[in-house]
Design a protein around this motif. Structure first.
Motif, short mmCIF file in Angstrom:
data_model
loop_
_atom_site.label_atom_id
_atom_site.label_comp_id
_atom_site.label_asym_id
_atom_site.label_seq_id
_atom_site.Cartn_x
_atom_site.Cartn_y
_atom_site.Cartn_z
N ALA A 117 -2.70 -5.45 -6.35
CA ALA A 117 -2.19 -5.00 -7.66
C ALA A 117 -2.32 -3.50 -7.87
O ALA A 117 -3.21 -2.85 -7.33
CB ALA A 117 -2.95 -5.73 -8.77
N ARG A 118 -1.40 -2.96 -8.65
CA ARG A 118 -1.44 -1.59 -9.16
C ARG A 118 -1.42 -0.54 -8.04
O ARG A 118 -2.01 0.53 -8.19
CB ARG A 118 -2.64 -1.39 -10.08
CG ARG A 118 -2.61 -2.28 -11.31
CD ARG A 118 -3.83 -2.07 -12.21
NE ARG A 118 -3.76 -2.93 -13.38
CZ ARG A 118 -4.17 -4.20 -13.40
NH1 ARG A 118 -4.70 -4.75 -12.33
NH2 ARG A 118 -4.05 -4.91 -14.50
N CYS A 119 -0.76 -0.84 -6.97
CA CYS A 119 -0.57 0.17 -5.93
C CYS A 119 0.18 1.36 -6.54
O CYS A 119 1.19 1.18 -7.21
CB CYS A 119 0.22 -0.42 -4.77
SG CYS A 119 0.61 0.73 -3.44
N GLY A 120 -0.31 2.56 -6.32
CA GLY A 120 0.36 3.75 -6.84
C GLY A 120 0.26 3.93 -8.33
O GLY A 120 1.07 4.65 -8.93
N ILE A 121 -0.76 3.33 -8.97
CA ILE A 121 -0.92 3.49 -10.41
C ILE A 121 -1.09 4.97 -10.76
O ILE A 121 -1.85 5.69 -10.11
CB ILE A 121 -2.11 2.65 -10.94
CG1 ILE A 121 -2.25 2.77 -12.44
CG2 ILE A 121 -3.40 3.00 -10.22
CD1 ILE A 121 -3.31 1.86 -13.04
N SER A 122 -0.35 5.43 -11.75
CA SER A 122 -0.42 6.82 -12.22
C SER A 122 -0.20 7.82 -11.09
O SER A 122 -0.79 8.90 -11.08
CB SER A 122 -1.76 7.09 -12.92
OG SER A 122 -1.69 8.28 -13.68
N LEU A 123 0.67 7.47 -10.16
CA LEU A 123 0.98 8.36 -9.04
C LEU A 123 1.49 9.70 -9.56
O LEU A 123 2.33 9.74 -10.46
CB LEU A 123 2.04 7.69 -8.16
CG LEU A 123 2.36 8.35 -6.82
CD1 LEU A 123 1.17 8.21 -5.86
CD2 LEU A 123 3.60 7.71 -6.20
N LYS A 124 1.03 10.78 -8.94
CA LYS A 124 1.36 12.11 -9.46
C LYS A 124 2.03 13.00 -8.41
O LYS A 124 2.06 14.22 -8.59
CB LYS A 124 0.10 12.78 -9.99
CG LYS A 124 -0.45 12.12 -11.25
CD LYS A 124 -1.70 12.82 -11.75
CE LYS A 124 -2.11 12.30 -13.13
NZ LYS A 124 -2.48 10.87 -13.11
N GLY A 125 2.55 12.43 -7.34
CA GLY A 125 3.29 13.27 -6.40
C GLY A 125 3.18 12.88 -4.95
O GLY A 125 3.89 13.43 -4.11
N ALA A 126 2.31 11.97 -4.61
CA ALA A 126 2.15 11.55 -3.22
C ALA A 126 3.26 10.57 -2.83
O ALA A 126 4.03 10.11 -3.66
CB ALA A 126 0.78 10.90 -3.01
N ASP A 127 3.32 10.28 -1.54
CA ASP A 127 4.23 9.27 -1.01
C ASP A 127 3.40 8.10 -0.47
O ASP A 127 2.45 8.31 0.29
CB ASP A 127 5.09 9.84 0.12
CG ASP A 127 6.00 10.95 -0.36
OD1 ASP A 127 6.66 10.75 -1.41
OD2 ASP A 127 6.07 12.01 0.29
N ILE A 128 3.77 6.88 -0.87
CA ILE A 128 3.07 5.67 -0.42
C ILE A 128 4.08 4.75 0.25
O ILE A 128 5.14 4.48 -0.31
CB ILE A 128 2.41 4.94 -1.60
CG1 ILE A 128 1.39 5.84 -2.31
CG2 ILE A 128 1.74 3.64 -1.13
CD1 ILE A 128 0.79 5.22 -3.56
N ILE A 129 3.75 4.29 1.44
CA ILE A 129 4.62 3.38 2.17
C ILE A 129 3.82 2.13 2.52
O ILE A 129 2.78 2.22 3.18
CB ILE A 129 5.16 4.03 3.45
CG1 ILE A 129 5.90 5.33 3.12
CG2 ILE A 129 6.09 3.07 4.19
CD1 ILE A 129 6.26 6.15 4.32
N VAL A 130 4.31 0.98 2.07
CA VAL A 130 3.66 -0.30 2.33
C VAL A 130 4.60 -1.12 3.21
O VAL A 130 5.70 -1.47 2.78
CB VAL A 130 3.34 -1.05 1.03
CG1 VAL A 130 2.64 -2.38 1.35
CG2 VAL A 130 2.46 -0.20 0.12
N GLN A 131 4.14 -1.43 4.41
CA GLN A 131 5.00 -2.16 5.34
C GLN A 131 5.12 -3.64 4.95
O GLN A 131 6.08 -4.30 5.30
CB GLN A 131 4.48 -2.02 6.77
CG GLN A 131 5.49 -2.39 7.83
CD GLN A 131 5.13 -1.86 9.20
OE1 GLN A 131 4.22 -1.04 9.35
NE2 GLN A 131 5.84 -2.31 10.21
N GLY A 132 4.14 -4.13 4.21
CA GLY A 132 4.18 -5.52 3.74
C GLY A 132 4.63 -5.59 2.30
O GLY A 132 5.52 -4.87 1.87
N SER A 133 3.99 -6.48 1.53
CA SER A 133 4.33 -6.70 0.13
C SER A 133 3.26 -6.10 -0.78
O SER A 133 2.17 -5.74 -0.32
CB SER A 133 4.48 -8.20 -0.15
OG SER A 133 5.55 -8.75 0.60
#
Length: 228
Positions: A117-133
């Motif tokens: 849950a809450r992956c990337g909450i309040s993200l402020k400029g980074a890049d996030i890559i999730v290969q799964g779900s």
């Protein structure tokens, strides 16, 4: 050259202090961290262009506040991996618990498994890559940056999102408040293609859909209170 920290023989405090003592540039060694055994705050606050290989599962806030370092976790990670990251790269071979990449301002986080849950909450400029779900409320209040999801998303994807972008290959259980599907512009195609290449993920850009803010909740309106 490689420098080894065995956490059965030394403390996490000693490891982190040694990282803090490094100069920002000119570090040629690769640091190996052995026997992490799910401990918390490993490689937290690194501020040097160093390669760190963590051999095993870690607990909360691994690689938190990272700057410049390239950190690989060969296992699963607990809550808040790469929380408040400013720059650098964090790669996770396994799954991530909740709040991965929370508040991250810059850098790249790659998760080869699933994120909770809450992956990337309040993200402020980074890049996030999730290969799964990903779990529910991924991208909640994300302000800037990109979240790429190669699998599915649970409920309330992008809830209260600002100007971040979400690229989803699978299906979302539902969208959160003020999140909507958007056109895939040429700039989105370029951005997504570059991110997939950086993550070494061979998937067609055309398989993804683009989500972002509908921009209806930027200013509080009492007539729309039920939507908040």
């Amino acid at each position: 050259m490689s420098r080894v920290f065995d956490l059965e023989q030394t403390t996490i405090r000693a490891l982190n202090q040694a990282l803090h003592d490094l100069p920002e540039t000119g570090n040629s060694e690769t640091w190996q961290v052995l026997n992490p055994k799910g401990e918390h705050a490993i490689a937290c606050g690194a501020n040097a262009d160093i390669n760190i290989e963590i051999q095993g599962h870690v607990g909360y806030y691994c690689a938190g506040m990272n700057q410049l370092a390239s950190i690989a976790v060969h296992g699963n990670v607990g809550t808040g991996v790469a929380e408040n990251m400013m720059s650098g790269v964090v790669r996770v071979d396994g799954n991530a618990s909740q709040s991965a990449g929370a508040t991250a301002h810059g850098g790249l986080l790659v998760i080869k498994g699933d994120a909770a849950a809450r992956c990337g909450i309040s993200l402020k400029g980074a890049d996030i890559i999730v290969q799964g779900s990903v779990g529910h409320m991924t991208g909640f209040m994300a302000q800037k940056g990109n979240i790429v999801i190669c699998g599915d998303a649970r409920h309330a994807l992008g809830d209260s999102i600002y100007e971040a972008n979400i690229y989803l290959r699978g299906n979302a259980a539902d969208l959160g408040a003020d999140c909507e599907e958007k056109a895939m512009e040429a700039s989105d195609t370029e951005t997504l293609g570059n991110l997939l290449e950086q993550a070494q993920i061979n998937l067609p850009v055309g398989a993804f859909r683009h989500y972002g803010s509908a921009r209806k909740l930027y200013h509080f309106d009492i007539k729309k209170a039920a939507s908040y």
